[in-house]
Design a protein around this motif. Structure first.
Motif, PDB file in Angstrom:
ATOM      1  N   ARG A 240      57.816 -12.375  35.233  1.00 34.64           N
ATOM      2  CA  ARG A 240      57.437 -12.815  36.589  1.00 34.64           C
ATOM      3  C   ARG A 240      56.015 -13.368  36.593  1.00 34.64           C
ATOM      4  NH1 ARG A 240      60.108  -8.159  38.708  1.00 34.64           N
ATOM      5  NH2 ARG A 240      62.145  -8.840  39.443  1.00 34.64           N
ATOM      6  N   ARG A 241      55.125 -12.616  35.955  1.00 36.71           N
ATOM      7  CA  ARG A 241      53.724 -13.034  35.961  1.00 36.71           C
ATOM      8  C   ARG A 241      53.570 -14.371  35.230  1.00 36.71           C
ATOM      9  NH1 ARG A 241      51.192  -8.917  33.266  1.00 36.71           N
ATOM     10  NH2 ARG A 241      51.257  -7.586  35.094  1.00 36.71           N
ATOM     11  N   ALA A 242      54.239 -14.466  34.077  1.00 35.18           N
ATOM     12  CA  ALA A 242      54.139 -15.699  33.296  1.00 35.18           C
ATOM     13  C   ALA A 242      54.669 -16.873  34.103  1.00 35.18           C
ATOM     14  CB  ALA A 242      54.920 -15.555  31.992  1.00 35.18           C
ATOM     15  N   TYR A 243      55.744 -16.637  34.837  1.00 42.72           N
ATOM     16  CA  TYR A 243      56.336 -17.704  35.628  1.00 42.72           C
ATOM     17  C   TYR A 243      55.353 -18.193  36.695  1.00 42.72           C
ATOM     18  CZ  TYR A 243      59.566 -20.143  38.680  1.00 42.72           C
ATOM     19  OH  TYR A 243      60.185 -21.104  39.429  1.00 42.72           O
ATOM     20  N   ARG A 244      54.739 -17.230  37.399  1.00 45.24           N
ATOM     21  CA  ARG A 244      53.776 -17.613  38.450  1.00 45.24           C
ATOM     22  C   ARG A 244      52.606 -18.386  37.866  1.00 45.24           C
ATOM     23  NH1 ARG A 244      54.649 -12.328  40.662  1.00 45.24           N
ATOM     24  NH2 ARG A 244      52.770 -11.580  39.654  1.00 45.24           N
TER      25      ARG A 244
ATOM     26  N   TYR B 266      47.956 -24.406  25.590  1.00 48.48           N
ATOM     27  CA  TYR B 266      47.473 -23.645  26.750  1.00 48.48           C
ATOM     28  C   TYR B 266      48.386 -22.478  27.061  1.00 48.48           C
ATOM     29  CZ  TYR B 266      43.816 -27.023  27.603  1.00 48.48           C
ATOM     30  OH  TYR B 266      42.691 -27.785  27.475  1.00 48.48           O
ATOM     31  N   SER B 267      49.697 -22.628  26.798  1.00 47.80           N
ATOM     32  CA  SER B 267      50.599 -21.499  26.996  1.00 47.80           C
ATOM     33  C   SER B 267      50.232 -20.347  26.075  1.00 47.80           C
ATOM     34  CB  SER B 267      52.043 -21.905  26.725  1.00 47.80           C
ATOM     35  OG  SER B 267      52.468 -22.844  27.666  1.00 47.80           O
ATOM     36  N   PHE B 268      49.949 -20.694  24.815  1.00 42.75           N
ATOM     37  CA  PHE B 268      49.547 -19.655  23.871  1.00 42.75           C
ATOM     38  C   PHE B 268      48.296 -18.943  24.353  1.00 42.75           C
ATOM     39  CE2 PHE B 268      52.266 -21.061  20.329  1.00 42.75           C
ATOM     40  CZ  PHE B 268      52.497 -19.847  19.733  1.00 42.75           C
ATOM     41  N   MET B 269      47.304 -19.729  24.771  1.00 39.67           N
ATOM     42  CA  MET B 269      46.042 -19.130  25.167  1.00 39.67           C
ATOM     43  C   MET B 269      46.209 -18.258  26.401  1.00 39.67           C
ATOM     44  SD  MET B 269      43.108 -21.910  24.368  1.00 39.67           S
ATOM     45  CE  MET B 269      43.924 -23.465  24.585  1.00 39.67           C
ATOM     46  N   ALA B 270      47.012 -18.745  27.357  1.00 37.94           N
ATOM     47  CA  ALA B 270      47.241 -17.952  28.567  1.00 37.94           C
ATOM     48  C   ALA B 270      47.972 -16.665  28.207  1.00 37.94           C
ATOM     49  CB  ALA B 270      48.051 -18.762  29.574  1.00 37.94           C
ATOM     50  N   ALA B 271      48.954 -16.789  27.306  1.00 38.48           N
ATOM     51  CA  ALA B 271      49.749 -15.615  26.943  1.00 38.48           C
ATOM     52  C   ALA B 271      48.893 -14.557  26.253  1.00 38.48           C
ATOM     53  CB  ALA B 271      50.905 -16.032  26.042  1.00 38.48           C
ATOM     54  N   ILE B 272      47.970 -15.019  25.400  1.00 38.66           N
ATOM     55  CA  ILE B 272      47.112 -14.056  24.703  1.00 38.66           C
ATOM     56  C   ILE B 272      46.242 -13.305  25.710  1.00 38.66           C
ATOM     57  CG2 ILE B 272      45.158 -13.863  23.118  1.00 38.66           C
ATOM     58  CD1 ILE B 272      46.469 -16.093  21.478  1.00 38.66           C
ATOM     59  N   ARG B 273      45.793 -14.017  26.742  1.00 39.03           N
ATOM     60  CA  ARG B 273      44.990 -13.381  27.795  1.00 39.03           C
ATOM     61  C   ARG B 273      45.791 -12.325  28.558  1.00 39.03           C
ATOM     62  NH1 ARG B 273      40.200 -13.665  26.699  1.00 39.03           N
ATOM     63  NH2 ARG B 273      39.276 -15.710  26.460  1.00 39.03           N
ATOM     64  N   LEU B 274      47.116 -12.482  28.583  1.00 36.55           N
ATOM     65  CA  LEU B 274      47.928 -11.561  29.379  1.00 36.55           C
ATOM     66  C   LEU B 274      48.204 -10.246  28.651  1.00 36.55           C
ATOM     67  CD1 LEU B 274      50.510 -13.985  30.985  1.00 36.55           C
ATOM     68  CD2 LEU B 274      48.570 -12.881  32.039  1.00 36.55           C
TER      69      LEU B 274
ATOM     70  N   LEU C 213      61.100 -28.812  26.575  1.00 36.83           N
ATOM     71  CA  LEU C 213      60.778 -27.627  27.346  1.00 36.83           C
ATOM     72  C   LEU C 213      59.631 -27.903  28.304  1.00 36.83           C
ATOM     73  CD1 LEU C 213      60.874 -25.094  24.393  1.00 36.83           C
ATOM     74  CD2 LEU C 213      62.569 -25.324  26.191  1.00 36.83           C
ATOM     75  N   LYS C 214      59.722 -27.299  29.488  1.00 31.41           N
ATOM     76  CA  LYS C 214      58.628 -27.426  30.437  1.00 31.41           C
ATOM     77  C   LYS C 214      57.592 -26.345  30.151  1.00 31.41           C
ATOM     78  CE  LYS C 214      61.079 -26.948  33.969  1.00 31.41           C
ATOM     79  NZ  LYS C 214      61.430 -26.601  35.327  1.00 31.41           N
ATOM     80  N   LEU C 215      56.406 -26.529  30.732  1.00 32.24           N
ATOM     81  CA  LEU C 215      55.354 -25.546  30.497  1.00 32.24           C
ATOM     82  C   LEU C 215      55.818 -24.144  30.894  1.00 32.24           C
ATOM     83  CD1 LEU C 215      51.646 -26.139  30.925  1.00 32.24           C
ATOM     84  CD2 LEU C 215      52.541 -23.996  31.730  1.00 32.24           C
ATOM     85  N   THR C 216      56.596 -24.070  31.978  1.00 30.55           N
ATOM     86  CA  THR C 216      57.095 -22.763  32.419  1.00 30.55           C
ATOM     87  C   THR C 216      57.936 -22.110  31.329  1.00 30.55           C
ATOM     88  OG1 THR C 216      57.272 -23.816  34.560  1.00 30.55           O
ATOM     89  CG2 THR C 216      58.225 -21.627  34.335  1.00 30.55           C
ATOM     90  N   ASP C 217      58.881 -22.890  30.772  1.00 32.38           N
ATOM     91  CA  ASP C 217      59.731 -22.343  29.705  1.00 32.38           C
ATOM     92  C   ASP C 217      58.878 -21.864  28.545  1.00 32.38           C
ATOM     93  OD1 ASP C 217      61.862 -23.278  31.226  1.00 32.38           O
ATOM     94  OD2 ASP C 217      61.781 -25.233  30.247  1.00 32.38           O
ATOM     95  N   ILE C 218      57.899 -22.703  28.206  1.00 29.56           N
ATOM     96  CA  ILE C 218      57.087 -22.388  27.033  1.00 29.56           C
ATOM     97  C   ILE C 218      56.276 -21.117  27.256  1.00 29.56           C
ATOM     98  CG2 ILE C 218      55.196 -23.205  25.584  1.00 29.56           C
ATOM     99  CD1 ILE C 218      56.139 -26.059  26.217  1.00 29.56           C
ATOM    100  N   LEU C 219      55.629 -21.034  28.422  1.00 27.12           N
ATOM    101  CA  LEU C 219      54.785 -19.867  28.671  1.00 27.12           C
ATOM    102  C   LEU C 219      55.629 -18.595  28.714  1.00 27.12           C
ATOM    103  CD1 LEU C 219      51.995 -18.769  29.140  1.00 27.12           C
ATOM    104  CD2 LEU C 219      52.255 -19.144  31.556  1.00 27.12           C
TER     105      LEU C 219
END
Lengths: 267, 192
Positions: free
Chosen positions: A202-206, A148-156, B5-11
């Protein structure tokens, strides 16, 4: 980015994405073990057929995308042709020493580069990233927090590109003039990369905090919006490769283009 | 607490990596143009392909981040249709592992320019190792091979060592790094 274009869906699109990725990696390893240019050329033609006829993208786009292939051929082959080891000298100017062996080795590297490029672009043109990550979760048990991180990142990424545009206008409207030389180049990179990186972090963190709150990081019993399995198209793909690869070996032995069968030095 | 790693770190790692993934993609044609000049001048800019691992580690400072960043950046380059196709993924894994090993060797406790440069050099060495199979570089004339080594390692130190460190230093001034770094001993002391 390939995903924003319109295209016809072909059987290559319907192959299971994880399987496709796995096969690409296996083909990569196999290609590294081919030292016979004749086989490689046939192999490349087999992959080229996939690119030309089965990606479902219009001809014009395919043509534009293939321009860098030529560059790949040049960058992969030239240093080996000019500076490779060899005994049968063809030409020599100063440091440049072209031999028969180095020429064919260079040629081989060029074709190899193009083969990888074709495989990569076929994958990129026929695979939706979202399906790829859903499939990796289901078939390869990739942890959802990564997928899901990958997918969210691609959207960004489109957001980031828009931001870069805004930044460019902002600098322009304030009359920021670029300096010349290395210093100027460094300053220019900095004036773009620092705001872009800091904003993105910042955006990724939020977003990540929100995603954690919604238990996107949860694994175990998940349900998936897209269920991806295997189909007859996977079999078709495997059969295609099982025909093309042996065929390229057989034709290379019976109808070789060149007499050299191993491009490595001293073999 | 979850392990690793937490999801935050990963993202955050992946978004940093994908920014560099876009740069990696754009770097390909540039590399191609420089390469036609010959004599491995292009190797001086090769170091850019190691930067994601170093920058992500220097920002987040956690185990596993360097490897993940380099793989994610390579994956990004791959799915945006990078010229090298699948090769990118394999190089990415090799380079990421090498950088990660250096950070691990110092127990993830050092974040200075020297360690960044060392990680860059390690990634360069890994890429050279893969190139022995991928590019037959062992079959280059010796002097030429040595130039390739020298320029690639120099490029790695310049771009993924010194430049990456300067970039993160500048980023620290914006305060954004405090969001994602683990709390340090000084932070706890400040709490008194």
């Amino acid at each position: 980015m390939a995903m924003d274009f319109s295209y016809k869906e072909t059987w290559l699109h319907k192959i299971n994405p994880s399987l496709k990725l796995l096969i690409m990696v296996l083909l990569f390893i196999h290609l590294l073990m081919i030292h016979n240019t004749n086989i490689l050329i046939n192999y490349m033609i087999g992959m080229l057929a996939l690119y030309l006829f089965f990606t479902g993208h219009p001809w014009k786009r395919l043509l534009v995308i293939s321009i860098p292939f030529l560059l790949i051929f040049l960058t992969s082959s030239t240093s080996m042709i000019f500076f490779g080891k060899g005994e049968i000298t063809w030409a020599k100017w100063g440091l440049v020493h072209i031999t028969e062996e180095s020429f064919f080795r260079g040629l081989h590297l060029g074709f190899r580069g193009i083969s990888f490029a074709i495989l990569g672009i076929v994958f990129a043109l026929t695979t939706r990233p979202v399906y790829l990550f859903y499939s990796l979760m289901q078939q390869f048990k990739l942890k959802p927090k990564y997928a899901y991180s990958f997918m969210a990142a691609i959207r960004l990424i489109p957001l980031m590109i828009e931001e870069m545009q805004t930044l460019h206008y902002a600098l322009q409207v304030r009359g920021v003039q670029g300096e010349r030389g290395v210093n100027g180049f460094y300053r220019k990179i900095k004036s773009y990369s620092i705001p872009l990186l800091s904003q993105s972090i910042r955006r990724a963190y939020r977003i990540a905090v929100a995603m954690e709150a919604k238990r996107f990081s949860n694994h175990g019993n998940r349900t998936y919006f897209y269920r991806l399995g295997f189909s007859k198209f996977d079999v078709i793909f495997l059969c295609y490769l099982l025909v093309i690869i042996p065929l390229s070996y057989v034709t290379a032995t019976h109808f070789p283009y060149f007499s050299i069968t191993d491009v490595r030095f001293g073999s | 607490m979850e392990k690793g790693l937490k999801l935050t770190d990963i993202l955050v790692t992946i978004i940093i990596a994908l920014i560099f993934g876009v740069i990696y993609k754009l770097w390909g044609p540039l590399y191609g143009v420089v390469a036609t000049l010959g004599l491995h001048l292009e190797q001086l800019i090769y170091g850019m392909w190691f930067i994601a691992a170093v920058v992500a580690y220097l920002i987040i400072r956690k185990p596993g981040v360097a490897l993940l960043a380099e793989i994610a950046a390579a994956q990004g380059e791959f799915i945006f249709g990078g010229e090298w196709g699948v090769a990118t993924l394999i190089f990415g894994i090799g380079q990421g592992l090498a950088a990660e090993l250096i950070f691990a060797a110092f127990r993830y406790k050092r974040y200075d320019m020297l360690i960044a440069s060392l990680a860059g050099v390690a990634a360069a060495v890994a890429s050279i190792g893969i190139d022995f199979y991928y590019g037959y570089i062992g079959d280059l004339a010796l002097w030429n091979l040595l130039i390739l080594f020298g320029t690639r390692i120099a490029g790695a130190i310049l771009i993924s060592g010194i430049f990456a460190h300067l970039l993160v230093q500048a980023l620290e001034k914006t305060g954004v790094t405090n969001l994602v770094r683990p709390a340090t001993k000084e932070d706890y002391q400040a709490l008194g």
